[in-house]
Design an enzyme around this catalytic site. Structure first.
Site, PDB file in Angstrom:
ATOM      1  N   CYS A  80     -40.558  41.181  13.430  1.00  0.00           N
ATOM      2  CA  CYS A  80     -41.354  41.173  14.103  1.00  0.00           C
ATOM      3  C   CYS A  80     -40.989  42.776  14.843  1.00  0.00           C
ATOM      4  O   CYS A  80     -41.159  43.721  13.704  1.00  0.00           O
ATOM      5  CB  CYS A  80     -40.505  40.669  15.531  1.00  0.00           C
ATOM      6  SG  CYS A  80     -41.486  40.333  17.031  1.00  0.00           S
ATOM      7  N   HIS A 172     -41.378  34.984  13.053  1.00  0.00           N
ATOM      8  CA  HIS A 172     -40.004  35.156  12.642  1.00  0.00           C
ATOM      9  C   HIS A 172     -39.187  33.883  11.955  1.00  0.00           C
ATOM     10  O   HIS A 172     -39.375  32.702  12.716  1.00  0.00           O
ATOM     11  CB  HIS A 172     -39.660  34.842  14.718  1.00  0.00           C
ATOM     12  CG  HIS A 172     -39.289  35.992  14.964  1.00  0.00           C
ATOM     13  ND1 HIS A 172     -38.845  36.822  15.902  1.00  0.00           N
ATOM     14  CD2 HIS A 172     -39.606  36.080  16.557  1.00  0.00           C
ATOM     15  CE1 HIS A 172     -38.678  37.977  16.276  1.00  0.00           C
ATOM     16  NE2 HIS A 172     -39.565  37.619  17.351  1.00  0.00           N
ATOM     17  N   GLU A 174     -36.816  33.163  11.266  1.00  0.00           N
ATOM     18  CA  GLU A 174     -35.299  32.818  11.461  1.00  0.00           C
ATOM     19  C   GLU A 174     -35.012  31.148  12.315  1.00  0.00           C
ATOM     20  O   GLU A 174     -34.427  30.816  12.836  1.00  0.00           O
ATOM     21  CB  GLU A 174     -34.873  33.488  12.379  1.00  0.00           C
ATOM     22  CG  GLU A 174     -34.421  34.387  13.201  1.00  0.00           C
ATOM     23  CD  GLU A 174     -35.600  35.865  13.715  1.00  0.00           C
ATOM     24  OE1 GLU A 174     -37.075  35.306  12.259  1.00  0.00           O
ATOM     25  OE2 GLU A 174     -35.623  36.352  13.972  1.00  0.00           O
ATOM     26  N   GLY A 227      -3.130  27.099  20.352  1.00  0.00           N
ATOM     27  CA  GLY A 227      -4.278  25.859  20.414  1.00  0.00           C
ATOM     28  C   GLY A 227      -5.366  25.592  20.106  1.00  0.00           C
ATOM     29  O   GLY A 227      -5.569  24.406  20.498  1.00  0.00           O
ATOM     30  N   VAL A 229      -9.299  25.662  18.453  1.00  0.00           N
ATOM     31  CA  VAL A 229      -9.760  25.621  17.165  1.00  0.00           C
ATOM     32  C   VAL A 229      -9.419  26.936  16.123  1.00  0.00           C
ATOM     33  O   VAL A 229      -8.546  27.149  14.847  1.00  0.00           O
ATOM     34  CB  VAL A 229     -10.956  25.262  16.884  1.00  0.00           C
ATOM     35  CG1 VAL A 229     -11.929  26.255  17.488  1.00  0.00           C
ATOM     36  CG2 VAL A 229     -11.039  25.167  15.757  1.00  0.00           C
TER      37      VAL A 229
END
Ligand code: XMP
Length: 605
Positions: A80, A172, A174, A227, A229
């Site tokens: 783009c 695009h 992606e 605590g 992740v």
């Protein structure tokens, strides 16, 4: 082993992250770079991808990026805006015409390696205002688009120079709507750039362990473990790299945690074999006194970040841990969003990137074994390391915790809201909903910039899609608004008064209760895993002469937290939340957030 790397130049927005994620799925490390980064920062990459941008190439916007990247002898491709910039740089022309939105059929010309295994027609996805109108001498057209049989042709949808190893796609690749976009990206990364697909989680883990051992030497690491992740996975990586004797974990109850959270976290750490070297400090008093009188959201973040470090240093010296490094579970977006880009810098400062920590990083005193990873990759690594599911799939919770979600105010009246109110009301009429612009403000993000604006409260009955549509219309047409929320309380309130309020234990306890009710409700209805995150926020607002705290529940769907869409909750759960939360002492109202990100952020602050 050194991994081959691709640089993704971020010209603005979330697509750059999507490109990076797609490259990483090919087992090649992709890193986000800023357009203005010095040329030295582009060394060592095997290829460069230029992202799209909201800027107009035809008008010369976003022009002051580092053009020396074009002199690098590595393959380059642009999508783009990036495609238009490459065309322009090599003598082509870009015009403000030829817009296409959504699907298009790409007719592939010739047999460039970029389209290896594809063609002759590929479904691609378009979203552009500008178009490449002519090419420089070294370039050829590799594809054009047309919509349907006999539809208008758009030339130069794909261009390239095999000699210069420069390519451009107007579409695009992606996004998933470009059906074989992954193959096109693979043709570039693995084919043209010749990257070896070595960046597996296993290899990453071994590399990080080595890096940690090198950095730490014979010192030890003291890790702030919330605590969540990220810090839990970081703890396990450090434990593997250094052994349990040289890893100390500090869990701080900053008074801004959820109900019973610290107790649960400590229990879980012990169950997961992270109990050795685990320390706990209740620093609620330190945090609350540091936050006394603080109202402004960024100031709150700065105070919380600095207090973490004070408490951390004090505990280290009390425990006799010396010469240690600070461990953090920082992940890639934390770095990119806070310090990495000029624009995003102004939105909010993540707690692990406050100035005192930036200084420690510069002195080499911070260890962050996950700093290259996205959340989804951290979860993958956590699973590989045998961390239990319940820890890996917990909803994200910000480091400053409820300190973010408990809004404060000096109680001063905000300016005249009559203009915004009239504009919002006219949209409300279209949807048969009552509207009220609330005299409070919260942080949002608009066109990559921080906004600090008002929410609109919608009252009335409508199905979910219509409510979300009404919210979207308000964002489009009313300036000064960055959120829309749906009233779950009775009637259509009309009178609102902002009250002076700061971060107090009582207010935090009230928010903790409301948040607990929401979390339990999601679990009861089997929705905890389906919803990505669900902050509950509280603002000091009297409604129609009653109460002092207004509660907002914000369930969202998201993938990378860079964007979010509001999630609906079933009527039965809404009824339960109404009954439970509105009955809490001092609550003036309850609403469900209908806001996408942008223009809101996920958190209210
Ligand atoms: P926003 O509100 O910017 O949030 O849309 C995006 C995601 O980041 C989380 N968040 C944080 N996480 N420290 C963190 O560890 C922070 O200071 C912080 N601020 C926001 C937020 O919960 C959401 O998942």
């Amino acid at each position: 082993m050194k991994h081959d790397r691709i640089a993704v130049v971020d010209f603005g927005g979330q697509y750059a992250h999507l490109i990076a994620t797609k490259v990483r799925r090919l087992k090649v490390l992709a890193e986000i770079r800023q357009p203005e980064d010095p040329i030295g920062m582009f060394e060592g990459y095997r290829g460069i991808i230029l992202s799209g941008s909201p800027a107009l190439s035809s008008h010369g916007e976003e022009q002051d990026y580092n053009k020396a990247i074009y002199d690098l002898d590595v393959p380059m491709i642009g999508f783009c805006f990036g495609h238009q910039e490459i065309a322009k740089h090599y003598g082509g022309e870009v015009v403000n015409a030829g817009q296409e939105w959504g699907p298009a059929d790409l007719k592939i010309i010739g047999d460039s390696p970029i389209f290896d295994g594809l063609g002759p027609t590929e479904r691609v996805w378009m979203s552009h205002n500008d178009t490449v109108a002519s090419l420089g001498p070294d370039f050829v057209e590799l594809g054009y688009t047309a919509l349907g049989a006999g539809g208008r042709e758009h030339r130069f949808a794909a261009i390239g120079s095999d000699k210069l190893r420069r390519y451009g796609f107007q579409f695009h690749p992606e996004v998933d709507d470009t059906v074989h976009g992954d193959r096109m990206i693979a043709n570039f990364v693995l084919g043209i750039c010749g990257c070896r697909p070595s960046w597996t989680m296993d290899a990453y883990l071994r590399q990080q362990e080595e890096k940690v051992r090198r950095q730490v030497g014979d010192r030890s690491v003291f890790l702030l473990a919330s605590g969540g992740v990220d810090s839990t996975v970081a703890a396990r990586v450090l434990q593997r790299a250094l052994g349990p004797e040289r890893l100390h974990l500090l869990h701080v109850d900053n008074g801004l945690m959820r109900k019973d959270e610290s107790r649960k976290v400590l229990d879980l750490f012990r169950q997961w074999g992270l109990g050795e070297g685990l320390h706990f400090v209740d620093a609620t008093g330190d945090f609350l006194s540091a936050l006394e009188g603080v109202v402004e959201p960024e100031r709150k973040r700065a105070v919380i970040g600095a207090t973490f470090i004070e408490v951390f240093e004090r505990e280290a010296s009390r425990l006799g841990i010396e010469g240690h490094l600070l461990g953090q579970g920082t992940i890639y977006p934390d770095t990119i969003e806070t310090g990495g880009t000029k624009r995003a810098d102004t939105i909010k400062t993540h707690h692990n990137r406050v100035p005192v920590i930036e200084r420690m990083i510069a002195e080499g005193r911070v260890v962050e074994p996950l700093a290259d990873l996205y959340k989804v990759e951290v979860r993958e690594l956590g699973e590989m390391l045998g961390i239990p599911r319940e820890a890996i799939w917990r909803h994200p919770f910000p480091g400053p915790g409820l300190g973010v979600r408990l809004l404060c105010s000096d109680g001063e009246a905000v300016g005249d809201l009559s203009g915004i109110s009239a504009a919002a009301a006219s949209i409300g009429d279209r949807y048969d909903l009552d509207t009220a612009v609330l005299p409070i403000r919260s942080v949002g993000v608009k066109a990559d910039l921080r906004s600090y604006e008002h929410p609109v409260l919608l009252s009335g009955e409508a199905d979910w899609d219509r409510l979300v549509e009404a919210a979207g219309t308000i964002f489009k047409e009313v300036t000064g608004v960055n959120r829309a929320i749906w009233n779950l309380g009775p009637g259509s309130p009309t009178a609102f008064r902002t009250l002076a309020a700061t971060m107090t234990r009582d207010r935090l306890d009230l928010l903790r209760e409301a948040d607990h009710m929401v979390m339990e409700g999601l679990k009861r209805h089997g929705l905890y895993d389906a919803i990505w995150q669900c902050p509950t926020a509280m603002v000091p607002l009297e409604v129609d002469g009653h109460g002092r705290e207004f509660v907002i529940v914000r369930p969202i769907h998201s993938e990378r937290a860079m964007t979010a869409t509001p999630a609906s909750l079933p009527p039965a759960l809404l009824d339960e939340l109404r009954r439970e939360i509105l009955a809490l002492d001092g609550i003036s109202g309850l609403a469900l957030d209908l806001t996408t990100k942008p223009p809101g952020t996920i958190e209210w602050e």
